[in-house]
Design an enzyme around this catalytic site. Sequence first.
Site: not given
Length: 306
Positions: A106, A181, A256
């Site tokens: 990611t 995402k 994050k």
Amino acid sequence: MVGRIESLGGAATMTHIAFIGLGNMGGPMAANLVAAGHRVQGFDLSTTANAAAAKAGVTIATSGADAVAGADVVVTMLPAGRHVQAAWGDLAPRVKKGALLIDSSTIDVDSSRKAHALAAQHGLLSLDAPVSGGVGGAAAGTLTFICGGADDAFAAARPVLEKMGKRIVHCGGAGAGQAAKLCNNMILGATMAATAEAFVLGEKLGLTTQALFDVVSTSSGQSWSTTSYCPAPGPVPAAPSNNGYKPGFASALMLKDLKLSQEAAISVGAATPMGALAAQLYALHNSAGGGGMDFSAIIEMLRGKS
Ligand code: NAD
């Protein structure tokens, strides 16, 4: 181009795969590729990660460059955009022409697009394919892959991704997987914080957790954060709330992803005040020591426990 797809797809039962980054996610993902009959050469900077992957049948290389020698497909599963850019910069000139690079980390959309551009310069197919499903999904081979890249890269990657996941979604061109995402996890962070607040409020108003769950899970306040992952212990037996908030998906990783969503929002001038607030709540939770707990433990902070 078509021949290239067929040669990767056709060889999918015994593709030679290099796997860079054998941590909490990459380790079990690489193990599933081995279990599916692929030849997997892996590399991680951590000797512990390498040792665990070797036990699962991954051949450990002496470096990333060594791991990609002769590979048809390279998968990276690394912490952040700078690691992916550095790794792809190092590997792209060494991988054989026509091979496929898949990044399942990611990372920020900008780094992802730069990585795609680098792959194109070297005549390589490339796909960003971040995942949803966490460490449990990685071990069980039930991840969702959220993909961005050209149609031929997606077609070539599918037979490999199917060995590690159950749902494989093509969202668009380079970076589209990362974009989707980040949007998903921004919704998740905000709904989890709102759900946790509502369950604490309900408790203080004298409701039982089960009563509130029975209403919310079948009413307009319903979301995955309640039905599959209720932050209050009791109604969802498999949720981390019934396991001392052991992750699951750690609060540090939620922070994050929320930060990445806010960087992305600033870069395109999108107003995301709920996402910004969720990022602040998770920053507070992390600085209060909750980073290693599951992200649903935000309810503990709202109860004043952390
Ligand atoms: P991790 O820290 O367990 O694993 C990352 C690994 O990369 C480490 O073992 C590290 O040593 C290795 N590494 C770093 N630089 C390297 C290099 N140059 N060469 C080789 N190895 C290198 O992290 P993780 O939980 O496996 O997460 C990996 C990625 O997946 C992250 O981008 C994370 O955001 C994402 N992700 C994690 C989860 C989760 O639940 N853990 C869920 C979805 C997505």
